[in-house]
Write a protein that holds these residues in place. Structure first.
Motif, PDB file in Angstrom:
ATOM      1  N   GLN A 193       0.838  -1.199   0.000  1.00 33.46           N
ATOM      2  CA  GLN A 193       0.000   0.000   0.000  1.00 33.46           C
ATOM      3  C   GLN A 193       0.871   1.247   0.000  1.00 33.46           C
ATOM      4  O   GLN A 193       1.956   1.251   0.572  1.00 33.46           O
ATOM      5  CB  GLN A 193      -0.912   0.015   1.228  1.00 33.46           C
ATOM      6  N   GLY A 194       0.375   2.290  -0.653  1.00 29.70           N
ATOM      7  CA  GLY A 194       1.057   3.566  -0.645  1.00 29.70           C
ATOM      8  C   GLY A 194       1.778   3.892  -1.940  1.00 29.70           C
ATOM      9  O   GLY A 194       2.374   4.956  -2.066  1.00 29.70           O
ATOM     10  N   MET A 195       1.735   2.987  -2.911  1.00 29.80           N
ATOM     11  CA  MET A 195       2.402   3.238  -4.200  1.00 29.80           C
ATOM     12  C   MET A 195       1.462   4.012  -5.116  1.00 29.80           C
ATOM     13  O   MET A 195       0.283   3.687  -5.189  1.00 29.80           O
ATOM     14  CB  MET A 195       2.772   1.917  -4.884  1.00 29.80           C
ATOM     15  N   SER A 196       2.019   5.033  -5.817  1.00 32.89           N
ATOM     16  CA  SER A 196       1.134   5.817  -6.676  1.00 32.89           C
ATOM     17  C   SER A 196       1.776   6.292  -7.982  1.00 32.89           C
ATOM     18  O   SER A 196       1.075   6.824  -8.832  1.00 32.89           O
ATOM     19  CB  SER A 196       0.620   7.030  -5.905  1.00 32.89           C
ATOM     20  N   CYS A 197       3.099   6.119  -8.136  1.00 38.55           N
ATOM     21  CA  CYS A 197       3.750   6.698  -9.311  1.00 38.55           C
ATOM     22  C   CYS A 197       5.021   5.925  -9.668  1.00 38.55           C
ATOM     23  O   CYS A 197       5.401   4.983  -8.976  1.00 38.55           O
ATOM     24  CB  CYS A 197       4.091   8.161  -9.053  1.00 38.55           C
ATOM     25  N   ASN A 198       5.669   6.353 -10.732  1.00 38.72           N
ATOM     26  CA  ASN A 198       6.898   5.692 -11.172  1.00 38.72           C
ATOM     27  C   ASN A 198       8.031   5.839 -10.168  1.00 38.72           C
ATOM     28  O   ASN A 198       8.906   4.978 -10.094  1.00 38.72           O
ATOM     29  CB  ASN A 198       7.338   6.223 -12.538  1.00 38.72           C
ATOM     30  N   HIS A 199       8.022   6.917  -9.404  1.00 37.56           N
ATOM     31  CA  HIS A 199       9.028   7.052  -8.349  1.00 37.56           C
ATOM     32  C   HIS A 199       8.885   5.905  -7.346  1.00 37.56           C
ATOM     33  O   HIS A 199       9.888   5.358  -6.873  1.00 37.56           O
ATOM     34  CB  HIS A 199       8.899   8.400  -7.637  1.00 37.56           C
ATOM     35  N   CYS A 200       7.659   5.558  -7.020  1.00 37.00           N
ATOM     36  CA  CYS A 200       7.392   4.443  -6.103  1.00 37.00           C
ATOM     37  C   CYS A 200       7.966   3.142  -6.674  1.00 37.00           C
ATOM     38  O   CYS A 200       8.611   2.373  -5.967  1.00 37.00           O
ATOM     39  CB  CYS A 200       5.898   4.277  -5.868  1.00 37.00           C
ATOM     40  N   VAL A 201       7.717   2.920  -7.946  1.00 36.24           N
ATOM     41  CA  VAL A 201       8.212   1.720  -8.623  1.00 36.24           C
ATOM     42  C   VAL A 201       9.741   1.673  -8.541  1.00 36.24           C
ATOM     43  O   VAL A 201      10.319   0.661  -8.135  1.00 36.24           O
ATOM     44  CB  VAL A 201       7.756   1.692 -10.101  1.00 36.24           C
ATOM     45  N   ASN A 202      10.390   2.759  -8.903  1.00 38.10           N
ATOM     46  CA  ASN A 202      11.856   2.809  -8.885  1.00 38.10           C
ATOM     47  C   ASN A 202      12.417   2.629  -7.483  1.00 38.10           C
ATOM     48  O   ASN A 202      13.427   1.948  -7.293  1.00 38.10           O
ATOM     49  CB  ASN A 202      12.353   4.124  -9.482  1.00 38.10           C
ATOM     50  N   SER A 203      11.779   3.228  -6.515  1.00 36.46           N
ATOM     51  CA  SER A 203      12.231   3.139  -5.134  1.00 36.46           C
ATOM     52  C   SER A 203      12.201   1.696  -4.638  1.00 36.46           C
ATOM     53  O   SER A 203      13.169   1.200  -4.052  1.00 36.46           O
ATOM     54  CB  SER A 203      11.337   4.028  -4.264  1.00 36.46           C
ATOM     55  N   ILE A 204      11.104   1.014  -4.891  1.00 33.39           N
ATOM     56  CA  ILE A 204      10.953  -0.369  -4.432  1.00 33.39           C
ATOM     57  C   ILE A 204      11.882  -1.298  -5.203  1.00 33.39           C
ATOM     58  O   ILE A 204      12.573  -2.130  -4.608  1.00 33.39           O
ATOM     59  CB  ILE A 204       9.486  -0.819  -4.549  1.00 33.39           C
ATOM     60  N   GLU A 205      11.929  -1.153  -6.525  1.00 31.26           N
ATOM     61  CA  GLU A 205      12.784  -2.036  -7.314  1.00 31.26           C
ATOM     62  C   GLU A 205      14.255  -1.842  -6.972  1.00 31.26           C
ATOM     63  O   GLU A 205      15.018  -2.804  -6.930  1.00 31.26           O
ATOM     64  CB  GLU A 205      12.505  -1.860  -8.806  1.00 31.26           C
ATOM     65  N   SER A 206      14.678  -0.621  -6.683  1.00 27.84           N
ATOM     66  CA  SER A 206      16.061  -0.365  -6.275  1.00 27.84           C
ATOM     67  C   SER A 206      16.377  -1.031  -4.938  1.00 27.84           C
ATOM     68  O   SER A 206      17.450  -1.620  -4.768  1.00 27.84           O
ATOM     69  CB  SER A 206      16.326   1.133  -6.176  1.00 27.84           C
ATOM     70  N   ALA A 207      15.437  -0.939  -4.000  1.00 28.95           N
ATOM     71  CA  ALA A 207      15.630  -1.567  -2.692  1.00 28.95           C
ATOM     72  C   ALA A 207      15.749  -3.082  -2.840  1.00 28.95           C
ATOM     73  O   ALA A 207      16.581  -3.719  -2.185  1.00 28.95           O
ATOM     74  CB  ALA A 207      14.484  -1.204  -1.751  1.00 28.95           C
ATOM     75  N   LEU A 208      14.936  -3.663  -3.714  1.00 33.41           N
ATOM     76  CA  LEU A 208      14.987  -5.101  -3.940  1.00 33.41           C
ATOM     77  C   LEU A 208      16.299  -5.504  -4.605  1.00 33.41           C
ATOM     78  O   LEU A 208      16.913  -6.505  -4.214  1.00 33.41           O
ATOM     79  CB  LEU A 208      13.803  -5.555  -4.795  1.00 33.41           C
TER      80      LEU A 208
END
Length: 66
Positions: A9-24
């Protein structure tokens, strides 16, 4: 290789996608974020990283894993 789909929950944009994928990627985990579904599909080696560590990495980015 283990596979899982996490509801995030809390994802809304491409920044969210990049942030999570980078952490992974930092953990050596392959992940694909689906904004519309509010989920993250992951593949990981259980001998190298735990599911709890993956959830924690996502939560550290400011999102809630439910």
């Amino acid at each position: 290789m283990q596979q899982a789909t996490l509801t995030v929950q809390g994802m809304s944009c491409n920044h969210c996608v990049n942030s999570i994928e980078s952490a992974l990627n930092t953990l050596g985990v392959s992940g694909k974020v689906d904004l519309a579904a509010g989920s993250v599909s992951i593949q990981y080696e259980e001998s190298q990283v735990t599911l709890d560590a993956i959830k924690e990495a996502i939560e550290e980015q400011g999102y809630d894993v439910v």
